[in-house]
Design a protein around this motif. Structure first.
Motif, PDB file in Angstrom:
ATOM      1  N   ASP A   1      40.388  21.478  50.096  1.00 59.37           N
ATOM      2  CA  ASP A   1      41.624  22.152  50.461  1.00 59.37           C
ATOM      3  C   ASP A   1      41.440  23.658  50.293  1.00 59.37           C
ATOM      4  O   ASP A   1      41.548  24.186  49.186  1.00 59.37           O
ATOM      5  CB  ASP A   1      42.777  21.655  49.588  1.00 59.37           C
ATOM      6  CG  ASP A   1      44.126  21.991  50.214  1.00 59.37           C
ATOM      7  OD1 ASP A   1      44.197  23.028  50.886  1.00 59.37           O
ATOM      8  OD2 ASP A   1      45.076  21.218  50.053  1.00 59.37           O
ATOM      9  N   PRO A   2      41.178  24.365  51.369  1.00 56.10           N
ATOM     10  CA  PRO A   2      40.939  25.824  51.268  1.00 56.10           C
ATOM     11  C   PRO A   2      42.145  26.575  50.760  1.00 56.10           C
ATOM     12  O   PRO A   2      42.012  27.665  50.204  1.00 56.10           O
ATOM     13  CB  PRO A   2      40.599  26.213  52.715  1.00 56.10           C
ATOM     14  CG  PRO A   2      41.139  25.120  53.570  1.00 56.10           C
ATOM     15  CD  PRO A   2      41.046  23.880  52.751  1.00 56.10           C
ATOM     16  N   LEU A   3      43.354  26.017  50.921  1.00 56.64           N
ATOM     17  CA  LEU A   3      44.552  26.715  50.460  1.00 56.64           C
ATOM     18  C   LEU A   3      44.572  26.830  48.938  1.00 56.64           C
ATOM     19  O   LEU A   3      45.082  27.809  48.387  1.00 56.64           O
ATOM     20  CB  LEU A   3      45.806  25.984  50.964  1.00 56.64           C
ATOM     21  CG  LEU A   3      47.158  26.611  50.596  1.00 56.64           C
ATOM     22  CD1 LEU A   3      47.216  28.062  51.051  1.00 56.64           C
ATOM     23  CD2 LEU A   3      48.293  25.803  51.211  1.00 56.64           C
ATOM     24  N   ALA A   4      43.987  25.828  48.243  1.00 53.75           N
ATOM     25  CA  ALA A   4      43.949  25.877  46.776  1.00 53.75           C
ATOM     26  C   ALA A   4      43.167  27.091  46.302  1.00 53.75           C
ATOM     27  O   ALA A   4      43.555  27.757  45.338  1.00 53.75           O
ATOM     28  CB  ALA A   4      43.329  24.588  46.225  1.00 53.75           C
ATOM     29  N   GLU A   5      42.064  27.386  46.984  1.00 56.51           N
ATOM     30  CA  GLU A   5      41.264  28.557  46.603  1.00 56.51           C
ATOM     31  C   GLU A   5      42.024  29.845  46.874  1.00 56.51           C
ATOM     32  O   GLU A   5      41.973  30.779  46.079  1.00 56.51           O
ATOM     33  CB  GLU A   5      39.940  28.550  47.365  1.00 56.51           C
ATOM     34  CG  GLU A   5      38.998  29.671  46.926  1.00 56.51           C
ATOM     35  CD  GLU A   5      37.640  29.570  47.573  1.00 56.51           C
ATOM     36  OE1 GLU A   5      36.830  30.488  47.383  1.00 56.51           O
ATOM     37  OE2 GLU A   5      37.400  28.565  48.275  1.00 56.51           O
ATOM     38  N   ARG A   6      42.756  29.902  47.992  1.00 54.07           N
ATOM     39  CA  ARG A   6      43.541  31.106  48.297  1.00 54.07           C
ATOM     40  C   ARG A   6      44.658  31.304  47.275  1.00 54.07           C
ATOM     41  O   ARG A   6      44.995  32.437  46.929  1.00 54.07           O
ATOM     42  CB  ARG A   6      44.125  31.002  49.705  1.00 54.07           C
ATOM     43  CG  ARG A   6      43.063  31.010  50.807  1.00 54.07           C
ATOM     44  CD  ARG A   6      43.677  30.852  52.171  1.00 54.07           C
ATOM     45  NE  ARG A   6      44.557  31.950  52.489  1.00 54.07           N
ATOM     46  CZ  ARG A   6      45.409  31.959  53.513  1.00 54.07           C
ATOM     47  NH1 ARG A   6      45.502  30.890  54.294  1.00 54.07           N
ATOM     48  NH2 ARG A   6      46.173  33.003  53.738  1.00 54.07           N
ATOM     49  N   ILE A   7      45.215  30.198  46.786  1.00 54.39           N
ATOM     50  CA  ILE A   7      46.235  30.296  45.735  1.00 54.39           C
ATOM     51  C   ILE A   7      45.612  30.873  44.471  1.00 54.39           C
ATOM     52  O   ILE A   7      46.179  31.753  43.818  1.00 54.39           O
ATOM     53  CB  ILE A   7      46.864  28.918  45.470  1.00 54.39           C
ATOM     54  CG1 ILE A   7      47.728  28.487  46.672  1.00 54.39           C
ATOM     55  CG2 ILE A   7      47.689  28.933  44.179  1.00 54.39           C
ATOM     56  CD1 ILE A   7      48.259  27.073  46.575  1.00 54.39           C
ATOM     57  N   ASP A   8      44.420  30.387  44.094  1.00 55.01           N
ATOM     58  CA  ASP A   8      43.738  30.889  42.896  1.00 55.01           C
ATOM     59  C   ASP A   8      43.387  32.366  43.029  1.00 55.01           C
ATOM     60  O   ASP A   8      43.340  33.093  42.027  1.00 55.01           O
ATOM     61  CB  ASP A   8      42.467  30.073  42.637  1.00 55.01           C
ATOM     62  CG  ASP A   8      42.767  28.707  42.044  1.00 55.01           C
ATOM     63  OD1 ASP A   8      43.788  28.592  41.341  1.00 55.01           O
ATOM     64  OD2 ASP A   8      41.988  27.774  42.283  1.00 55.01           O
ATOM     65  N   GLU A   9      43.119  32.827  44.253  1.00 50.55           N
ATOM     66  CA  GLU A   9      42.710  34.218  44.467  1.00 50.55           C
ATOM     67  C   GLU A   9      43.887  35.199  44.440  1.00 50.55           C
ATOM     68  O   GLU A   9      43.671  36.406  44.400  1.00 50.55           O
ATOM     69  CB  GLU A   9      41.985  34.343  45.807  1.00 50.55           C
ATOM     70  CG  GLU A   9      40.610  33.676  45.809  1.00 50.55           C
ATOM     71  CD  GLU A   9      39.961  33.703  47.180  1.00 50.55           C
ATOM     72  OE1 GLU A   9      40.660  34.086  48.157  1.00 50.55           O
ATOM     73  OE2 GLU A   9      38.778  33.344  47.281  1.00 50.55           O
ATOM     74  N   SER A  10      45.110  34.700  44.456  1.00 53.46           N
ATOM     75  CA  SER A  10      46.285  35.585  44.405  1.00 53.46           C
ATOM     76  C   SER A  10      46.313  36.327  43.072  1.00 53.46           C
ATOM     77  O   SER A  10      46.314  35.715  42.009  1.00 53.46           O
ATOM     78  CB  SER A  10      47.566  34.767  44.593  1.00 53.46           C
ATOM     79  OG  SER A  10      47.577  34.117  45.845  1.00 53.46           O
ATOM     80  N   LYS A  11      46.357  37.644  43.139  1.00 53.05           N
ATOM     81  CA  LYS A  11      46.257  38.467  41.926  1.00 53.05           C
ATOM     82  C   LYS A  11      47.620  38.845  41.348  1.00 53.05           C
ATOM     83  O   LYS A  11      47.692  39.341  40.236  1.00 53.05           O
ATOM     84  CB  LYS A  11      45.462  39.736  42.231  1.00 53.05           C
ATOM     85  CG  LYS A  11      44.018  39.453  42.647  1.00 53.05           C
ATOM     86  CD  LYS A  11      43.280  40.735  42.941  1.00 53.05           C
ATOM     87  CE  LYS A  11      41.838  40.450  43.368  1.00 53.05           C
ATOM     88  NZ  LYS A  11      41.093  41.687  43.688  1.00 53.05           N
ATOM     89  N   GLU A  12      48.688  38.643  42.100  1.00 55.47           N
ATOM     90  CA  GLU A  12      50.008  39.001  41.594  1.00 55.47           C
ATOM     91  C   GLU A  12      51.042  38.077  42.222  1.00 55.47           C
ATOM     92  O   GLU A  12      50.783  37.391  43.225  1.00 55.47           O
ATOM     93  CB  GLU A  12      50.330  40.468  41.909  1.00 55.47           C
ATOM     94  CG  GLU A  12      50.216  40.813  43.377  1.00 55.47           C
ATOM     95  CD  GLU A  12      50.543  42.269  43.628  1.00 55.47           C
ATOM     96  OE1 GLU A  12      50.986  42.550  44.749  1.00 55.47           O
ATOM     97  OE2 GLU A  12      50.377  43.085  42.719  1.00 55.47           O
TER      98      GLU A  12
END
Length: 379
Positions: A321-332
């Motif tokens: 699930d690529p969206l999970a990685e994008r969620i983890d990359e959110s810095k704020e």
């Protein structure tokens, strides 16, 4: 003359941007240059200021992704004072193609009022209420950059310095000589393939370079560390390294070099090669050298295998699930809110409510907790 034209183009673009939706807010983009070189860092400063104090305005803004450039946000300041909202963003953009290039943006204006805000605040931790807004996508004219080609043969783009260390310079046959190369400075990430040339009679082992970065208000400072090992059965001179670099700010080419170093390789004393016993010393020496060499290969291979397994694990996770990685990359929290609303506002409604309560209300949840709740909704 060319410099004056470039400044005029930047000024005209900023003035045209300011006209956008002047009845409610001002929107301006200030690029550090309109005519960068390929892979030259371009600083984008974006300001959104509410001018009409009657409504309550909220904004969602981002620079659209593209294969023509890479972009990363290095700063963001949000002032969500009711009726006087202000947003300030700093992005660093690297053009990856030459010629005319469009940089596109997405901007959403969210309008609400005092009654809806009071209703939103009337909830408690067990009764989350969604802030009702009327959202509209605002068209933003693309930023047109005229990207210039780099001088032929350029390997590094920016202002960098080079460091190196050979250790030791006197070894026994096939004992490894470690070589550490560091490239540090401001510009495009200094990652190169095959930084040390092939050399006859010398075995070269190289691990993946380690890149670190430090972000300040105006740029990103990079440091790349390359670790290599050289082995040979006889003395040799290391191959000289020459890196062609270009500094776009000074519009100047320069060269970074590693001069040749002499490595002395010693062999076993020939006096010990006389067959005086049933177990000849040369055989023992050969096995000792081969064992040391194989041990080094085993250690090196273990490092490669570990890196490969880690990379495979990350790829597997991303494919799941690529969206999970994008969620983890959110810095704020603001960035996480933009992501969830853009992906599926209905699916992530509980987390969106909590984010809005944090950003525009008196609630307080940790970013880690909010990310975990968002990822749980993926299953």
């Amino acid at each position: 003359m060319k410099q004056n034209r470039g400044r005029l183009a930047v000024l005209l673009f900023a003035l045209l941007s300011a006209v956008l939706c002047a009845e409610d807010f001002d929107f301006t983009i200030h690029p550090s240059t309109m005519a960068p070189y390929e892979k030259e860092p371009v600083l984008l400063s974006i300001d959104i200021n509410q001018t009409n104090p009657e409504p309550i305005l909220l904004f969602l803004f981002d620079v659209n992704k593209s294969k023509s450039y890479r972009v990363e946000q290095i700063n963001a300041i949000h002032d969500n004072t009711l009726h006087h909202a202000k947003e300030h963003y700093l992005y660093l953009l690297f053009p990856l193609e030459t010629g005319t290039m469009d940089v596109n943006f997405s901007l959403t204006k969210r309008v609400t009022n005092d009654d809806k805000v009071r209703y939103f605040f009337s909830g408690d931790r067990d009764d989350f209420k969604k802030l009702e807004t009327t959202d509209s996508d605002i068209p933003v004219a693309p930023l047109k950059l005229q990207v210039k080609p780099l001088p032929k043969g350029t390997q590094l783009i920016g202002n960098f310095k080079l460091g190196y260390l050979f250790k030791p310079k006197k070894v026994e046959a096939y004992e490894p000589v470690s070589l550490r190369i560091t490239i540090e400075g401001d510009g495009y990430p200094p990652l190169l393939e095959n930084i040390y040339p092939k050399q006859k009679g010398v075995s070269i082992f190289a691990s993946k370079p380690v890149l670190t970065r430090h972000v300040d208000e105006h740029t990103v400072h990079y440091k790349a560390v390359y670790d290599l090992a050289l082995t040979s059965g006889k003395s040799f001179d290391t191959a000289p390294v020459t890196l062609q670099a270009f500094d776009p700010k000074r519009q100047k080419c320069y060269v970074l070099t590693i001069p040749s170093e002499h490595i002395e390789v010693t062999k076993a004393d020939t006096a010990t090669l006389v067959d005086k016993t049933d177990t000849p010393p040369p055989l023992q020496s050969s096995w000792r050298e081969l064992g040391g060499f194989l041990g080094y290969l085993l250690a090196f291979g273990t490092g490669f295998l570990s890196a490969w397994l880690l990379k495979w694990h990350r790829k597997t996770k991303t494919k799941t699930d690529p969206l999970a990685e994008r969620i983890d990359e959110s810095k704020e929290k603001k960035q996480l809110l933009q992501l969830l609303m853009a992906e599926d506002a209905q699916r992530f409604a509980p987390v969106i409510d909590r984010l809005e309560a944090d950003l525009y209300g008196s609630e307080s949840h940790t970013l880690k907790q909010l990310k975990q709740e968002a990822k749980e909704l993926l299953t």
